[in-house]
Motif scaffolding. Structure first.
Motif, short mmCIF file in Angstrom:
data_model
loop_
_atom_site.label_atom_id
_atom_site.label_comp_id
_atom_site.label_asym_id
_atom_site.label_seq_id
_atom_site.Cartn_x
_atom_site.Cartn_y
_atom_site.Cartn_z
N LEU A 250 0.86 -1.42 -0.03
CA LEU A 250 -0.08 0.01 -0.03
C LEU A 250 0.83 1.34 -0.19
CD1 LEU A 250 -2.97 1.10 0.46
CD2 LEU A 250 -2.44 1.08 2.97
N TRP A 251 1.88 1.14 0.86
CA TRP A 251 3.02 2.36 0.91
C TRP A 251 3.92 2.53 -0.18
CZ3 TRP A 251 2.57 1.01 6.50
CH2 TRP A 251 1.38 1.67 7.16
N GLN A 252 3.76 1.41 -1.11
CA GLN A 252 4.86 1.53 -2.22
C GLN A 252 3.93 1.47 -3.51
OE1 GLN A 252 7.28 -1.90 -1.45
NE2 GLN A 252 8.14 -0.83 0.23
N ASP A 253 2.69 1.87 -3.45
CA ASP A 253 1.62 1.98 -4.73
C ASP A 253 1.66 0.64 -5.32
OD1 ASP A 253 1.77 4.44 -3.85
OD2 ASP A 253 2.87 5.21 -5.54
N ARG A 254 1.74 -0.43 -4.49
CA ARG A 254 1.56 -1.82 -5.21
C ARG A 254 0.40 -2.49 -4.55
NH1 ARG A 254 4.81 -5.32 -3.40
NH2 ARG A 254 5.58 -4.31 -1.78
N TYR A 255 0.13 -3.51 -5.08
CA TYR A 255 -0.88 -4.50 -4.60
C TYR A 255 -0.58 -5.31 -3.41
CZ TYR A 255 -4.64 -2.68 -7.77
OH TYR A 255 -5.32 -1.72 -8.31
N LEU B 85 5.33 0.93 8.95
CA LEU B 85 5.49 2.20 8.36
C LEU B 85 6.88 2.49 8.54
CD1 LEU B 85 4.47 4.67 6.70
CD2 LEU B 85 3.78 5.68 9.22
N PHE C 107 3.57 7.56 4.55
CA PHE C 107 2.34 7.30 4.87
C PHE C 107 1.40 8.13 3.65
CE2 PHE C 107 -1.72 8.61 6.90
CZ PHE C 107 -2.02 7.42 7.47
N HIS D 199 1.76 8.06 0.74
CA HIS D 199 1.40 7.08 -0.46
C HIS D 199 0.19 6.10 -0.41
CE1 HIS D 199 4.72 7.48 -3.27
NE2 HIS D 199 5.41 7.94 -2.38
N ALA D 200 -0.17 5.75 0.94
CA ALA D 200 -1.26 5.21 1.11
C ALA D 200 -2.67 5.52 0.19
CB ALA D 200 -1.85 4.97 2.41
N HIS E 239 -2.39 7.16 -2.67
CA HIS E 239 -1.87 7.12 -3.88
C HIS E 239 -2.69 6.17 -4.83
CE1 HIS E 239 1.87 9.89 -3.91
NE2 HIS E 239 0.90 10.43 -3.13
N LYS E 240 -2.60 6.37 -6.39
CA LYS E 240 -3.12 5.26 -6.99
C LYS E 240 -2.17 4.07 -7.06
CE LYS E 240 -4.99 4.84 -11.61
NZ LYS E 240 -3.99 4.00 -12.27
N ARG E 241 -2.49 2.87 -7.39
CA ARG E 241 -1.46 1.77 -7.44
C ARG E 241 -0.98 1.55 -8.77
NH1 ARG E 241 -2.68 -1.86 -2.39
NH2 ARG E 241 -4.57 -1.27 -1.66
N GLU E 242 0.12 1.51 -8.88
CA GLU E 242 0.83 1.25 -10.27
C GLU E 242 0.71 -0.19 -10.77
OE1 GLU E 242 2.49 3.47 -11.84
OE2 GLU E 242 2.46 5.17 -10.09
N THR E 243 0.27 -1.19 -9.92
CA THR E 243 0.56 -2.57 -10.43
C THR E 243 -0.47 -2.69 -11.64
OG1 THR E 243 0.76 -3.00 -8.05
CG2 THR E 243 0.44 -5.06 -9.81
#
Lengths: 319, 171
Positions: free
Chosen positions: A36-41, A279, B12, B14-15, B17-21
């Protein structure tokens, strides 16, 4: 020692069950939160929201070959991962999850916790030593130095709370926070305890003993299968333990507005701190080894002593 | 200390933000037309093989994963007897495509060629040859080249003059 009534056994079993399951669930949770904090799923394929990843990981750990290197010191090598799990689980004994839901209502609860977390240092040292591998030994040496140094002011940071509440018993400490949570008068102590707790569980900003980019995997380089799994689970249980303690000592444990049962308050607060741990992992660079030691001895220790003295002075004046 | 707290706060945030996957099996990443994926052998507009077996691709290949053997048919037209690409060695660099003088070998944007058996990654001509012209439609090597093959003599190609009669003095 009281007689083992059915309700008491239920509490013991419940705590054990909950702690082990939370530790396993944290594998999934940490991966999701980091994602979530690295913009992944993160894991989202196996089962709903990827929850089966916990099951799959566990099965994998159980069925992996549990290989003991021929050059290892076998008895010590086998003993080391057990010490982690045992010491952390013993730490959970003293935590009051709700009024009456506590395994052992010790009068010296905090001291017992400190003793048990000191035992955790043994597992790292023994594990690294028994592996008979230079990287593992390096990790073990670092881990030993780190854990022993941070143990010192971890204990001292807690003394402010003890001074204010006048007890080592965690239940009484929680009861003493009815007026005000100790995070406000003891903010410095809280911050230092949190830092020391992160270092104590050798969690990511302070993962000096593992340091996978410098030492292969540090003290558990030679471990595989369920022995590695025990170190792994021990780390997650350590996170849970430190979070529970922070909540108990500084955030009023199970105290909270009455619209939720006390147990739920405790779990919610603990969850917040576990998220904080993750975090920290997501945002912090690893300090260099000598920086870590300097920071501990030259900054945090004086701060802790100052905090302790000021707290003691204020308590005396108010008397 | 402040910078540490700031970095924690930014992490934090980044929670939200849109997900890049890119959820791969369901949604595919957009690949450009020149993306270097699977290698194919193409045909010219009248469905003859473009490959003339010049071995330039095999020579250009940095990992030597292309092997072929040229032969001729009865009209004098060259074609590869076998054409083998070992995709377990291939690094998809596209040098073969650059080296090919007849646009025969081309890389197309398809990368889903996983196999359970290593031997299945060795592609023979029947796996490589497609019934199409790939990225260069309308190009026919034997129609522009000055080589005599069956049904086309010297000087009959497009944009080609009659060959000079070297026995006569008249220009």
């Amino acid at each position: 020692m009281e007689t083992a009534s059915p309700s008491y056994l239920l509490i013991v079993g419940g705590v054990l069950f909950a702690v082990l399951n939370v530790a396993a669930g944290l594998i999934w949770m940490e991966r999701r939160m980091l994602a979530l904090w690295q913009d992944r799923y993160g894991p989202n394929r196996a089962g709903p929201f990827g929850l089966f990843i916990v099951l799959v990981d566990t099965i994998k750990l159980f069925f992996k070959e549990d290989w003991i290197p021929p050059f290892a010191d076998k008895p010590v090598f086998v003993l080391a991962p057990a010490i982690v799990v045992v010491s952390v689980l013993m730490g959970f004994v003293i935590i009051p999850f709700a009024p009456g839901v506590v395994v052992a209502d010790l009068n010296i609860g905090l001291l017992f916790f400190l003793a048990m977390s000191s035992m955790g240092a043994y597992s790292i040292i023994l594990g690294g030593w028994a592996s008979d591998n230079k990287y593992a030994l390096l990790g073990a040496m670092r881990g030993a130095a780190q854990m022993i140094s941070y143990e010192v002011f971890m204990g001292l940071a807690l003394m402010g709370v003890v001074l204010l509440s006048g007890s080592f018993n965690l239940r009484e400490i929680v009861e003493a926070q009815r007026g005000m949570w100790y995070v406000i008068p003891q903010f410095v102590g809280f911050v230092i305890f949190l830092i020391a707790g992160v270092a104590e569980t050798h969690r990511l900003p302070f993962d000096i003993p593992e340091a996978e980019s410098e030492l292969i995997a540090g003290f558990h380089s030679e471990y595989s299968g369920m022995k590695f799994g025990m170190f792994f689970i021990g780390e997650y249980m350590g996170i849970t333990l430190i979070s529970c303690l922070v909540v108990t000592l500084y955030f009023g444990g199970w105290l909270g507005p009455a619209f939720l049962p006390p147990m739920v308050w405790f779990v919610l607060k603990t969850f917040v701190f576990i998220s904080l741990f993750i975090l920290l992992r997501a945002s912090m660079p690893r300090p260099r080894y000598d920086q870590l030691m300097e920071y501990g001895w030259k900054i945090l220790l004086p701060l802790t002593l100052l905090n302790l003295m000021v707290t003691a002075a204020i308590v005396l004046i108010n008397k | 200390m402040f910078s540490l707290l700031r970095s924690m706060w930014l992490t934090f945030l980044h929670a939200f933000h849109k997900r890049e996957t890119i959820q791969y099996p369901e949604e595919k990443a957009p690949l450009s037309t020149r993306w270097r994926g699977r290698i194919v052998l193409t045909r010219d507009p009248d469905m003859g093989e473009r490959c003339v077996g010049c071995y330039l691709c095999a020579a250009a290949c940095p990992v030597d994963c292309i092997s072929l053997q040229a032969t001729q048919d009865e009209t004098g037209r060259r074609y590869p007897e076998f054409f083998r690409i070992n995709f377990s060695r291939c690094i998809f660099c596209g040098f073969c495509e650059e080296a090919c003088p007849t646009y025969a070998i081309q890389l197309i944007p398809d990368f889903e060629m996983g196999e359970y058996n290593r031997q299945n990654l060795v592609y023979e001509k029947k796996d490589l040859l497609i019934n199409g012209q790939g990225k260069y439609p309308g190009y026919n090597y034997y129609r522009v080249a000055g080589m005599a093959i069956g049904g086309k003599d010297k000087g009959e190609a497009e944009n080609e003059r009659e060959p000079i009669d070297i026995k006569s003095l008249i220009p």
